[in-house]
Motif scaffolding. Sequence first.
Motif, PDB file in Angstrom:
ATOM      1  N   PRO A 116      23.655  48.788 -10.873  1.00 33.77           N
ATOM      2  CA  PRO A 116      22.666  47.828 -10.923  1.00 33.77           C
ATOM      3  C   PRO A 116      22.128  47.574  -9.740  1.00 33.77           C
ATOM      4  O   PRO A 116      22.553  47.541  -8.497  1.00 33.77           O
ATOM      5  CB  PRO A 116      23.352  46.658 -11.629  1.00 33.77           C
ATOM      6  N   VAL A 117      20.779  46.752  -9.583  1.00 37.11           N
ATOM      7  CA  VAL A 117      19.973  46.614  -8.519  1.00 37.11           C
ATOM      8  C   VAL A 117      19.554  45.176  -8.599  1.00 37.11           C
ATOM      9  O   VAL A 117      19.075  44.935  -9.611  1.00 37.11           O
ATOM     10  CB  VAL A 117      18.887  47.677  -8.397  1.00 37.11           C
ATOM     11  N   CYS A 118      19.706  44.448  -7.384  1.00 39.34           N
ATOM     12  CA  CYS A 118      19.165  43.299  -7.362  1.00 39.34           C
ATOM     13  C   CYS A 118      17.501  43.292  -6.923  1.00 39.34           C
ATOM     14  O   CYS A 118      17.166  43.860  -6.114  1.00 39.34           O
ATOM     15  CB  CYS A 118      19.664  42.470  -6.297  1.00 39.34           C
ATOM     16  N   LEU A 119      16.706  42.794  -7.929  1.00 44.05           N
ATOM     17  CA  LEU A 119      15.321  43.292  -7.879  1.00 44.05           C
ATOM     18  C   LEU A 119      14.620  42.058  -7.424  1.00 44.05           C
ATOM     19  O   LEU A 119      13.546  42.170  -6.677  1.00 44.05           O
ATOM     20  CB  LEU A 119      14.780  43.395  -9.347  1.00 44.05           C
ATOM     21  N   GLN A 120      15.158  40.850  -7.601  1.00 42.49           N
ATOM     22  CA  GLN A 120      14.309  39.754  -7.160  1.00 42.49           C
ATOM     23  C   GLN A 120      15.269  38.421  -7.103  1.00 42.49           C
ATOM     24  O   GLN A 120      16.009  38.290  -7.942  1.00 42.49           O
ATOM     25  CB  GLN A 120      13.172  39.279  -8.229  1.00 42.49           C
ATOM     26  N   VAL A 121      14.859  37.528  -6.274  1.00 40.30           N
ATOM     27  CA  VAL A 121      15.669  36.393  -5.933  1.00 40.30           C
ATOM     28  C   VAL A 121      14.627  35.265  -5.959  1.00 40.30           C
ATOM     29  O   VAL A 121      13.865  35.402  -4.784  1.00 40.30           O
ATOM     30  CB  VAL A 121      16.617  36.203  -4.788  1.00 40.30           C
ATOM     31  N   ILE A 122      14.463  34.243  -6.520  1.00 39.37           N
ATOM     32  CA  ILE A 122      13.490  33.010  -6.553  1.00 39.37           C
ATOM     33  C   ILE A 122      14.699  31.990  -6.159  1.00 39.37           C
ATOM     34  O   ILE A 122      15.462  31.758  -6.661  1.00 39.37           O
ATOM     35  CB  ILE A 122      12.914  32.970  -7.757  1.00 39.37           C
ATOM     36  N   VAL A 123      14.243  31.192  -5.000  1.00 40.46           N
ATOM     37  CA  VAL A 123      14.810  29.892  -4.637  1.00 40.46           C
ATOM     38  C   VAL A 123      13.689  28.715  -4.524  1.00 40.46           C
ATOM     39  O   VAL A 123      12.886  28.946  -3.858  1.00 40.46           O
ATOM     40  CB  VAL A 123      15.456  30.110  -2.946  1.00 40.46           C
ATOM     41  N   ARG A 124      13.978  27.809  -5.457  1.00 37.12           N
ATOM     42  CA  ARG A 124      13.157  26.676  -5.412  1.00 37.12           C
ATOM     43  C   ARG A 124      14.019  25.728  -4.586  1.00 37.12           C
ATOM     44  O   ARG A 124      15.188  25.406  -4.864  1.00 37.12           O
ATOM     45  CB  ARG A 124      13.051  26.257  -6.872  1.00 37.12           C
ATOM     46  N   GLU A 125      13.127  25.062  -3.465  1.00 37.76           N
ATOM     47  CA  GLU A 125      13.775  24.294  -2.625  1.00 37.76           C
ATOM     48  C   GLU A 125      13.418  22.905  -3.273  1.00 37.76           C
ATOM     49  O   GLU A 125      14.342  21.914  -3.043  1.00 37.76           O
ATOM     50  CB  GLU A 125      12.979  24.404  -1.397  1.00 37.76           C
ATOM     51  N   THR A 126      12.260  22.577  -3.547  1.00 40.23           N
ATOM     52  CA  THR A 126      11.726  21.246  -4.150  1.00 40.23           C
ATOM     53  C   THR A 126      10.961  21.651  -5.627  1.00 40.23           C
ATOM     54  O   THR A 126      10.790  22.758  -6.069  1.00 40.23           O
ATOM     55  CB  THR A 126      10.718  20.548  -3.378  1.00 40.23           C
ATOM     56  N   PRO A 127      10.723  20.696  -6.347  1.00 44.19           N
ATOM     57  CA  PRO A 127      10.177  20.734  -7.557  1.00 44.19           C
ATOM     58  C   PRO A 127       8.861  21.213  -7.436  1.00 44.19           C
ATOM     59  O   PRO A 127       8.441  22.052  -8.473  1.00 44.19           O
ATOM     60  CB  PRO A 127       9.867  19.272  -8.232  1.00 44.19           C
ATOM     61  N   THR A 128       8.122  21.405  -6.412  1.00 41.81           N
ATOM     62  CA  THR A 128       6.926  22.010  -6.351  1.00 41.81           C
ATOM     63  C   THR A 128       6.824  23.132  -5.214  1.00 41.81           C
ATOM     64  O   THR A 128       5.919  23.594  -5.066  1.00 41.81           O
ATOM     65  CB  THR A 128       5.916  20.939  -5.553  1.00 41.81           C
ATOM     66  N   SER A 129       7.787  23.646  -4.748  1.00 40.81           N
ATOM     67  CA  SER A 129       7.831  24.534  -3.520  1.00 40.81           C
ATOM     68  C   SER A 129       8.983  25.846  -4.000  1.00 40.81           C
ATOM     69  O   SER A 129      10.349  25.481  -4.043  1.00 40.81           O
ATOM     70  CB  SER A 129       8.187  24.181  -2.341  1.00 40.81           C
ATOM     71  N   TYR A 130       8.777  27.061  -4.122  1.00 44.19           N
ATOM     72  CA  TYR A 130       9.822  28.025  -4.222  1.00 44.19           C
ATOM     73  C   TYR A 130       9.316  29.300  -3.259  1.00 44.19           C
ATOM     74  O   TYR A 130       8.152  29.438  -3.112  1.00 44.19           O
ATOM     75  CB  TYR A 130      10.085  28.211  -5.669  1.00 44.19           C
ATOM     76  N   VAL A 131      10.297  30.339  -3.125  1.00 44.05           N
ATOM     77  CA  VAL A 131       9.982  31.505  -2.443  1.00 44.05           C
ATOM     78  C   VAL A 131      10.582  32.534  -3.376  1.00 44.05           C
ATOM     79  O   VAL A 131      11.427  32.406  -4.178  1.00 44.05           O
ATOM     80  CB  VAL A 131      10.683  31.271  -1.184  1.00 44.05           C
ATOM     81  N   ILE A 132       9.957  33.724  -3.266  1.00 43.08           N
ATOM     82  CA  ILE A 132      10.437  34.895  -3.943  1.00 43.08           C
ATOM     83  C   ILE A 132      10.533  35.888  -2.963  1.00 43.08           C
ATOM     84  O   ILE A 132       9.952  35.971  -2.186  1.00 43.08           O
ATOM     85  CB  ILE A 132       9.208  35.351  -5.082  1.00 43.08           C
ATOM     86  N   TYR A 133      11.876  36.542  -3.170  1.00 41.30           N
ATOM     87  CA  TYR A 133      12.045  37.562  -2.270  1.00 41.30           C
ATOM     88  C   TYR A 133      12.325  38.952  -3.084  1.00 41.30           C
ATOM     89  O   TYR A 133      13.237  38.845  -4.154  1.00 41.30           O
ATOM     90  CB  TYR A 133      13.478  37.406  -1.616  1.00 41.30           C
ATOM     91  N   ARG A 134      11.660  40.079  -2.749  1.00 46.32           N
ATOM     92  CA  ARG A 134      12.023  41.149  -3.564  1.00 46.32           C
ATOM     93  C   ARG A 134      12.306  42.358  -2.590  1.00 46.32           C
ATOM     94  O   ARG A 134      11.554  42.585  -1.546  1.00 46.32           O
ATOM     95  CB  ARG A 134      10.721  41.676  -4.420  1.00 46.32           C
ATOM     96  N   PRO A 135      13.425  42.908  -2.500  1.00 45.11           N
ATOM     97  CA  PRO A 135      13.524  44.079  -1.310  1.00 45.11           C
ATOM     98  C   PRO A 135      12.785  45.130  -1.734  1.00 45.11           C
ATOM     99  O   PRO A 135      12.316  45.467  -2.655  1.00 45.11           O
ATOM    100  CB  PRO A 135      15.112  44.323  -2.034  1.00 45.11           C
ATOM    101  N   GLU A 136      12.536  45.602  -0.463  1.00 51.24           N
ATOM    102  CA  GLU A 136      11.724  46.896  -0.735  1.00 51.24           C
ATOM    103  C   GLU A 136      12.447  48.023  -1.255  1.00 51.24           C
ATOM    104  O   GLU A 136      13.642  47.927  -1.498  1.00 51.24           O
ATOM    105  CB  GLU A 136      11.556  47.680   0.696  1.00 51.24           C
ATOM    106  N   GLN A 137      11.674  48.644  -2.502  1.00 47.03           N
ATOM    107  CA  GLN A 137      12.661  49.809  -3.244  1.00 47.03           C
ATOM    108  C   GLN A 137      12.395  50.990  -2.776  1.00 47.03           C
ATOM    109  O   GLN A 137      11.107  51.259  -2.252  1.00 47.03           O
ATOM    110  CB  GLN A 137      11.840  49.549  -4.892  1.00 47.03           C
ATOM    111  N   GLU A 138      13.401  52.004  -2.720  1.00 45.30           N
ATOM    112  CA  GLU A 138      13.231  53.034  -2.214  1.00 45.30           C
ATOM    113  C   GLU A 138      12.304  53.960  -3.115  1.00 45.30           C
ATOM    114  O   GLU A 138      12.366  53.788  -4.533  1.00 45.30           O
ATOM    115  CB  GLU A 138      14.719  54.011  -2.269  1.00 45.30           C
ATOM    116  N   VAL A 139      11.833  54.902  -2.561  1.00 47.40           N
ATOM    117  CA  VAL A 139      10.784  55.772  -3.204  1.00 47.40           C
ATOM    118  C   VAL A 139      11.391  57.218  -3.612  1.00 47.40           C
ATOM    119  O   VAL A 139      11.941  57.632  -2.459  1.00 47.40           O
ATOM    120  CB  VAL A 139       9.457  56.027  -2.495  1.00 47.40           C
ATOM    121  N   VAL A 140      11.650  57.426  -4.471  1.00 48.78           N
ATOM    122  CA  VAL A 140      12.311  58.778  -4.870  1.00 48.78           C
ATOM    123  C   VAL A 140      11.347  59.627  -5.188  1.00 48.78           C
ATOM    124  O   VAL A 140      10.542  59.328  -6.219  1.00 48.78           O
ATOM    125  CB  VAL A 140      13.294  58.589  -6.011  1.00 48.78           C
ATOM    126  N   LEU A 141      11.169  60.916  -4.285  1.00 52.09           N
ATOM    127  CA  LEU A 141      10.211  61.796  -4.688  1.00 52.09           C
ATOM    128  C   LEU A 141      10.933  63.067  -5.507  1.00 52.09           C
ATOM    129  O   LEU A 141      11.928  63.591  -5.306  1.00 52.09           O
ATOM    130  CB  LEU A 141       9.604  62.388  -3.565  1.00 52.09           C
TER     131      LEU A 141
END
Length: 141
Positions: A116-141
Motif C-alpha cells: 500500500p501507499v501513503c497518499l496523504q497526511v493531514i495534521v491539524r495544529e489548532t481548530p482553525t489551522s491544518y496542513v496537507i502533505y501529499r508525497p510526489e507520486q511516481e509517474v509510470v510510463l
Amino acid sequence: MMQQFYPQVQHSYRFELNKDMHFSAAHFIPSEDAGKCQVMHGHTYYLNITIGGNELDSIGFLIDFKELKNLIHDKYDHSVLNDHPEFKNNFPTTEKLAEQVCKSIQEVLLTRNNKPVCLQVIVRETPTSYVIYRPEQEVVL
C-alpha cells in the motif's frame, strides 16, 4: 470526537483507508521569524492519514488501523518534537511534521507484501489551522 471531512486525494487505487488519530506534543521554532512560536508550547495534534492500495493482505487489510496508530502515537505523544532526530536539521513545523509522519508510515508500508501507499497526511495544529502533505507520486510510463 466530531466527525471531520477532509480534502480528498485523487487516485486510482481500488481501496482507500483513512485513519484519524490525535496526540499531544510540544515544540518550538527557533527562529525570530516565528514570533511567539519561538517559545516552547504544546498542541493536541489531530491527524488524518490516507492510504491506498489495490491488494489486501492475507487477513483482508491494507494495514491494521492499530498498527498505524501505534506507529505515530507511540513515537510522538507527550514528547518534545524538537528532540526527535528527524527534526535535528528541520524546525518541527506542522508542515514538516506532516511530511515526517508520511515518511514513517511509508517505510512500514514498503515492508508489506501488498505494497500500500501513503497518499496523504493531514495534521491539524489548532481548530482553525491544518496542513496537507501529499508525497510526489511516481509517474509510470
